[in-house]
Design an enzyme around this catalytic site. Structure first.
Site, mmCIF file in Angstrom:
data_model
loop_
_atom_site.group_PDB
_atom_site.id
_atom_site.type_symbol
_atom_site.label_atom_id
_atom_site.label_comp_id
_atom_site.label_asym_id
_atom_site.label_seq_id
_atom_site.Cartn_x
_atom_site.Cartn_y
_atom_site.Cartn_z
ATOM 1 N N ARG A 53 0.836 -1.209 0.000
ATOM 2 C CA ARG A 53 0.000 0.000 0.000
ATOM 3 C C ARG A 53 0.869 1.257 0.000
ATOM 4 O O ARG A 53 0.518 2.274 -0.574
ATOM 5 C CB ARG A 53 -0.963 0.013 1.196
ATOM 6 C CG ARG A 53 -1.741 1.333 1.311
ATOM 7 C CD ARG A 53 -2.929 1.255 2.251
ATOM 8 N NE ARG A 53 -2.578 0.753 3.567
ATOM 9 C CZ ARG A 53 -1.905 1.440 4.486
ATOM 10 N NH1 ARG A 53 -1.493 2.669 4.245
ATOM 11 N NH2 ARG A 53 -1.630 0.912 5.662
ATOM 12 N N TYR A 106 -15.482 15.186 -17.173
ATOM 13 C CA TYR A 106 -15.996 13.805 -17.170
ATOM 14 C C TYR A 106 -17.054 13.633 -16.061
ATOM 15 O O TYR A 106 -16.882 14.137 -14.951
ATOM 16 C CB TYR A 106 -14.801 12.873 -16.944
ATOM 17 C CG TYR A 106 -15.136 11.430 -16.744
ATOM 18 C CD1 TYR A 106 -15.466 10.620 -17.821
ATOM 19 C CD2 TYR A 106 -15.097 10.865 -15.469
ATOM 20 C CE1 TYR A 106 -15.755 9.287 -17.630
ATOM 21 C CE2 TYR A 106 -15.383 9.527 -15.273
ATOM 22 C CZ TYR A 106 -15.715 8.746 -16.370
ATOM 23 O OH TYR A 106 -16.003 7.425 -16.175
ATOM 24 N N ASP A 178 -6.667 16.910 -16.517
ATOM 25 C CA ASP A 178 -6.927 15.509 -16.849
ATOM 26 C C ASP A 178 -6.559 15.325 -18.325
ATOM 27 O O ASP A 178 -7.170 15.934 -19.206
ATOM 28 C CB ASP A 178 -8.412 15.204 -16.592
ATOM 29 C CG ASP A 178 -8.781 13.747 -16.859
ATOM 30 O OD1 ASP A 178 -8.157 13.125 -17.734
ATOM 31 O OD2 ASP A 178 -9.730 13.248 -16.222
ATOM 32 N N LYS A 203 -8.102 3.903 -19.639
ATOM 33 C CA LYS A 203 -8.378 4.248 -21.033
ATOM 34 C C LYS A 203 -7.121 4.002 -21.872
ATOM 35 O O LYS A 203 -6.706 2.869 -21.999
ATOM 36 C CB LYS A 203 -8.860 5.695 -21.109
ATOM 37 C CG LYS A 203 -9.972 6.037 -20.090
ATOM 38 C CD LYS A 203 -11.278 5.328 -20.362
ATOM 39 C CE LYS A 203 -12.249 5.443 -19.199
ATOM 40 N NZ LYS A 203 -12.438 6.776 -18.662
#
Ligand SMILES: *Cc1c(COP(=O)(O)O)cnc(C)c1O
Length: 376
Positions: A53, A106, A178, A203
């Site tokens: 983590r 988005y 972004d 993506k």
């Protein structure tokens, strides 16, 4: 003599000298040490890994390759695109702070800012970034972030990144971009003045529709703060997802080159089709191409159900950016939660179709679209 179960557990250590050509998957939640001194080395910076983590070689590889492609000094991987955006925003903003964001971000980002961050006391004003004066007018004393996308969804507005970077600088705001749709192959926002660049690696960086992942990069000081959020909130990316995204990144340039060229041809062809009322395909993204997403409005008398029934090998999927050409229906998916008025305001109707162009032969893609339009 070790017992059966002990052998099953401790009989699997590989020699340390194996040199694989490709980075192996460090599918481990924690790292081991040969001595207390060596473990102490983690805290003094001599040994890089302790607990997945907090840091994992595969996640670091994804962070580093993205930062290199973006021309940024540092990066960090996150659980998803939204995880990366959350970490980027929380790197800078705390309760009482305010953001100014493009109104056409988005959908998932819009709801995260509007609902989740508002619950934490971080308010966002959504503004039309085509109107620079409106952007400046929305900035308050407590504003800390200016947030936008290099190319927007679904109508592919191309942001003037340099102009918005200047606004951010003038008002002492952290500028977050972004870059998911454009990818660093076409646009590198960091060089144009962004402080942090965020990606849904789900993506184009991943590129094969087989991984959910996020990554951010930018100025070291902000990336380090974002990395703390990722570690402390638990927004880390798993080793396997990191590895898949890294494998995708190797062919990002080849895919974008091919997909952009295919999209250019498909967009030109669509423009001349009577069943297509309007084609949205940008012309100013980059001199290497304009990306692989085309959005169309079907003609008023076209039957959208017929279009979606006549797609041949093109699949109807509510996402984008794989190697296969796919289509989505924003009205019923990404923009579903909007009221009819809100949909109208952003320009999404039943006739709106978003096309994600793949790496197939352009002529074959156009052939499939021709069949779909014939069925519309
Ligand atoms: C998909 C997407 C996101 C969200 O990414 P996830 O990986 O689904 O969390 C953010 N921004 C843009 C532009 C996207 O297309």
């Amino acid at each position: 003599m070790d017992s059966f179960n002990t052998k099953a557990i401790h009989g699997n250590k590989l020699p340390a000298f194996i040199q694989s050509k490709v980075t192996p998957i460090y599918q481990t939640s924690v790292f081991s040490f040969n001595s207390l001194e060596e473990m102490e080395g983690y805290y003094s910076g001599d040994s890089p890994y302790l607990y997945t983590r907090v840091g994992n070689p595969n996640s670091d590889e994804l962070a580093n390759v993205t930062a290199r492609l973006e021309g940024a000094p540092a990066g960090a991987a996150a659980s998803s695109g939204l995880g990366a955006i959350m970490a980027a925003v929380l790197a800078v903003a705390k309760s009482g702070d305010h953001l100014v964001a493009a109104h056409d971000v988005y959908g998932g980002t819009f709801y995260m800012l509007k609902e989740e961050l508002a619950r934490m006391g971080i308010e966002t004003s959504f503004v039309d970034f085509e109107d620079k004066q409106a952007v400046e007018a929305a900035i308050r004393p407590e504003t800390v972030i200016l947030y936008t996308e290099s190319v927007t969804n679904p109508f592919l507005r191309v942001e003037n990144i340099e102009e918005m970077a200047a606004v951010a600088k003038k008002h002492d705001l952290v500028f977050i971009v972004d870059n998911t749709f454009a990818t660093p192959y076409l646009v590198q926002p960091y060089a144009l003045g962004a402080d942090l660049v965020v990606h849904s690696a789900t993506k184009y960086i991943g590129g094969h529709s087989d991984v959910s992942a996020g990554v951010l990069c930018g100025k070291e000081e902000y990336v380090e703060l974002a990395r703390s959020r990722i570690v402390n909130i638990g927004l880390n990316l798993s080793p396997f997802e990191s590895w898949l995204a890294c494998r995708g990144a190797k062919t990002l340039g080849l895919r974008m080159e091919r997909q952009s060229a295919n999209a250019q041809k498909a967009a030109e062809w669509l423009t001349s089709q009577p069943k297509v009322k309007k084609v949205f395909y940008p012309t100013t993204v980059s001199d290497k191409g304009n990306g692989a997403i085309i959005t169309i409005h079907l003609a008023d008398d076209a039957d959208e159900s017929g279009f979606f029934r006549s797609l041949g090998w093109i699949q109807l999927v509510p996402s984008l950016a794989g190697v296969e050409t796919t289509v989505s229906w924003p009205f019923g998916t990404s923009h579903r939660a909007l009221s009819l008025e809100e949909k109208k305001a952003v320009g999404v109707s039943e006739k709106t179709v978003r096309i994600s162009i793949g790496i197939e032969e352009a002529a074959d893609i156009i052939g499939q679209l021709e069949n779909a339009l014939a069925g519309a």
